[in-house]
Design an enzyme around this catalytic site. Structure first.
Site, PDB file in Angstrom:
ATOM      1  N   LYS A  99       6.335  -0.837  11.017  1.00 41.94           N
ATOM      2  CA  LYS A  99       5.377   0.072  10.376  1.00 41.94           C
ATOM      3  C   LYS A  99       3.950  -0.457  10.497  1.00 41.94           C
ATOM      4  O   LYS A  99       3.040   0.267  10.884  1.00 41.94           O
ATOM      5  CB  LYS A  99       5.768   0.199   8.899  1.00 41.94           C
ATOM      6  CG  LYS A  99       5.090   1.299   8.144  1.00 41.94           C
ATOM      7  CD  LYS A  99       5.461   1.256   6.655  1.00 41.94           C
ATOM      8  CE  LYS A  99       6.953   1.397   6.422  1.00 41.94           C
ATOM      9  NZ  LYS A  99       7.280   1.466   4.967  1.00 41.94           N
ATOM     10  N   LYS A 111       9.544  -8.089   2.905  1.00 41.26           N
ATOM     11  CA  LYS A 111      10.084  -7.245   1.827  1.00 41.26           C
ATOM     12  C   LYS A 111      10.726  -8.125   0.780  1.00 41.26           C
ATOM     13  O   LYS A 111      11.155  -9.232   1.072  1.00 41.26           O
ATOM     14  CB  LYS A 111      11.151  -6.299   2.379  1.00 41.26           C
ATOM     15  CG  LYS A 111      11.405  -5.096   1.496  1.00 41.26           C
ATOM     16  CD  LYS A 111      10.322  -4.062   1.741  1.00 41.26           C
ATOM     17  CE  LYS A 111      10.516  -2.798   0.985  1.00 41.26           C
ATOM     18  NZ  LYS A 111       9.670  -1.733   1.549  1.00 41.26           N
ATOM     19  N   THR A 195       1.186   6.857  -0.130  1.00 43.88           N
ATOM     20  CA  THR A 195       2.356   7.090   0.723  1.00 43.88           C
ATOM     21  C   THR A 195       2.529   8.594   0.936  1.00 43.88           C
ATOM     22  O   THR A 195       2.734   9.062   2.071  1.00 43.88           O
ATOM     23  CB  THR A 195       3.623   6.474   0.085  1.00 43.88           C
ATOM     24  OG1 THR A 195       3.348   5.095  -0.194  1.00 43.88           O
ATOM     25  CG2 THR A 195       4.820   6.580   0.998  1.00 43.88           C
ATOM     26  N   ASN A 226       7.213   8.542  -6.799  1.00 42.82           N
ATOM     27  CA  ASN A 226       5.796   8.551  -6.454  1.00 42.82           C
ATOM     28  C   ASN A 226       5.533   9.230  -5.107  1.00 42.82           C
ATOM     29  O   ASN A 226       4.702  10.134  -4.996  1.00 42.82           O
ATOM     30  CB  ASN A 226       5.296   7.095  -6.464  1.00 42.82           C
ATOM     31  CG  ASN A 226       3.832   7.000  -6.112  1.00 42.82           C
ATOM     32  OD1 ASN A 226       3.047   7.865  -6.481  1.00 42.82           O
ATOM     33  ND2 ASN A 226       3.468   5.976  -5.376  1.00 42.82           N
ATOM     34  N   SER A 363      -2.670  -0.317   0.975  1.00 37.70           N
ATOM     35  CA  SER A 363      -2.510  -1.708   0.529  1.00 37.70           C
ATOM     36  C   SER A 363      -3.426  -2.626   1.336  1.00 37.70           C
ATOM     37  O   SER A 363      -4.034  -3.554   0.794  1.00 37.70           O
ATOM     38  CB  SER A 363      -1.066  -2.172   0.742  1.00 37.70           C
ATOM     39  OG  SER A 363      -0.267  -1.827  -0.355  1.00 37.70           O
TER      40      SER A 363
HETATM   41  N1  GLU Z   1       6.722  -0.371  -0.293  1.00 36.35           N
HETATM   42  C1  GLU Z   1       5.839   0.350   0.575  1.00 36.35           C
HETATM   43  C2  GLU Z   1       6.480   0.554   1.930  1.00 36.35           C
HETATM   44  O1  GLU Z   1       7.670   0.495   2.070  1.00 36.35           O
HETATM   45  C3  GLU Z   1       4.452  -0.261   0.645  1.00 36.35           C
HETATM   46  C4  GLU Z   1       4.375  -1.668   1.124  1.00 36.35           C
HETATM   47  C5  GLU Z   1       2.995  -2.304   0.963  1.00 36.35           C
HETATM   48  O2  GLU Z   1       2.101  -1.648   0.498  1.00 36.35           O
HETATM   49  O3  GLU Z   1       2.888  -3.472   1.332  1.00 36.35           O
HETATM   50  O4  GLU Z   1       5.828   0.862   2.885  1.00 36.35           O
END
Ligand code: GLU
Length: 437
Positions: A99, A111, A195, A226, A363
């Protein structure tokens, strides 16, 4: 954690690696890159000791995975969920790697997760647990090494506790250690909606390219957290007909479409969509049907948006999915085994690594604002999010057009090529074997 969630997690991770291998091979990507992505760089598993309100002590298994850091510090959320497992965290960290590369962020992928049902803990217990997570990981994470953020069932308040604990341990101000914080602790404007907004931009770009008229386009959104809420709200604001939404307890369908804001208000009050009732004049005119999550996935809509958990579309229901476009707002909602089947049936899948990248993109903006010590306005955040998401979508779309790939394959190929450049910049086998002669 049950035996089955450990097994499911391992399968999810194996599936995630197999997808990288398959796409990498089909697209002729350098084998060195694919080989590097077969395994995480490091994963720390710890047992969090937490004092409960009744005086007893409970232990919670927690993980943090730094998958790959070729393009920068590892980045990715922390989830609290009863089904969290090592394999799941590693799969999610691999997807974060892809990503961040797809949207050209200077980050690798990571993660974290804790196995627990957050709803079973009091606020004080949740705070103690969140601080314990940071104590266990304080030497593993850091603003220049590995930067957590919210994910499933974690939020700004939890990120605030975590940042606070980190700063107390290190005895420095270090807001860049974590993103998705409350505004007053160095969070960013627009992070909460990011998101959903990123996903909206991607879906709308595709719909425009295909000449779809929003008012004639029906959408079903599975998951009203969210991300699901914001994408539904923005799509509806642009004229799309959001005809179904669901949460973990069930869903609702109305051929006329819903007013997302009022559903959201009811959900906040009732804690579940099932309890949605209508009290406004317009609302009373809407006839809705209660449906299950499974039924929602099989609705005859133009765009299906799975925005909840992984693996909801797999071999048992892929044949029954009738939507022409699936936009993956959750991470990994479609299992790798059905990629080919959906493609053969002409279903367009907008992959998670592109569609839900708006969250990590904002972020990144938050991290930049923390480093610069200069907050941006909401308008600036939104404009810069567009400036990231649209070129990312277009570059993927170009690969789809020019190289005849699916959107997922194109997004992966883009990411793999970027990571490959990062590896090559440090020297390849060819470089070293020729200079050693
Ligand atoms: N948890 C979100 C994702 O899966 C955001 C991760 C982030 O902001 O570092 O993309």
């Amino acid at each position: 954690m049950t035996e089955s969630s450990a097994g499911q997690g391992m399968r999810l991770f194996a599936d995630a690696v197999a997808r990288v291998e398959r796409i990498g091979e089909q697209a002729g990507v350098d084998g060195e890159v694919v080989d590097q992505l077969r395994r995480p760089r490091a994963t720390l598993t710890s047992s969090l000791e937490v004092r409960m309100d009744d005086g007893s002590t409970r232990y919670f298994t927690a993980h943090r995975c730094q998958y790959n850091s070729v393009l920068g510090p590892t980045k990715g959320g922390i989830r609290y969920h009863p089904e969290v497992s090592l394999g799941e965290v590693q799969a999610l960290a691999l997807w974060m790697t892809m990503k961040c590369a797809v949207v050209d962020l200077p980050f690798g992928g990571g993660k974290g997760g804790v196995e627990l049902d957050p709803k079973s803990l009091s606020h004080l217990e949740l705070e103690r647990l969140s601080r314990a997570y940071v104590r266990a990981n304080a030497d593993f994470i850091g603003p220049d090494t590995d930067i957590p953020a919210p994910d499933v069932y974690t939020n700004a308040r939890i990120m605030g506790w975590m940042a606070d604990e980190y700063e107390a341990i290190k005895r420095v101000r270090a807001p860049g250690v974590i993103t998705g914080k409350p505004l007053s602790m160095g969070g960013s404007e627009g992070r909460e909606e990011a998101t959903g907004r990123g996903a909206f931009i991607v879906i709308n770009e595709l719909a425009n390219l295909r000449g779809m008229d929003p008012r004639q386009t029906t959408v079903a959104v599975q998951g009203f957290g969210n991300a699901g809420y914001h994408v539904a709200l923005l799509l509806q604001g642009c004229g799309y007909r959001v005809v179904a939404v669901s949460d973990s307890k069930g869903g609702i369908f109305s051929g006329d479409g819903f007013d997302i804001e009022s559903i959201y208000r009811h959900k906040l009050a009732e804690k579940k969509l099932e309890g949605v009732y209508c009290d406004g004049a317009l609302c009373e005119l809407i006839d809705f049907e209660q449906i299950s999550n499974e039924e929602l996935l099989e609705l005859d809509v133009d765009i299906l948006v799975p925005a909840a958990l992984a693996g909801v579309i797999d071999t048992h229901n892929a044949a029954k999915v009738r939507a022409g476009i699936i936009a993956e707002v959750a991470n990994g909602p479609i299992s790798g085994e059905v990629d080919a089947e959906l493609h053969e049936r002409g279903v367009i899948v907008l992959p998670d690594v592109l569609t839900n990248a708006g969250g990590v993109t904002v972020s990144y903006f938050e991290w930049l604002q923390n480093r610069g010590g200069y907050p941006w306005s909401l308008e600036k955040v939104r404009a810069r999010l567009r400036d990231k998401m649209i070129p990312a979508f277009r570059s993927v779309h170009e690969l789809v057009e020019n190289e005849g790939m699916t959107y997922r394959a194109a997004a992966y190929v883009k990411a793999l090529r970027r990571i490959s450049e990062g590896i090559a910049a440090r020297g390849t086998r060819d470089y070293f074997s020729s200079t050693s002669e």
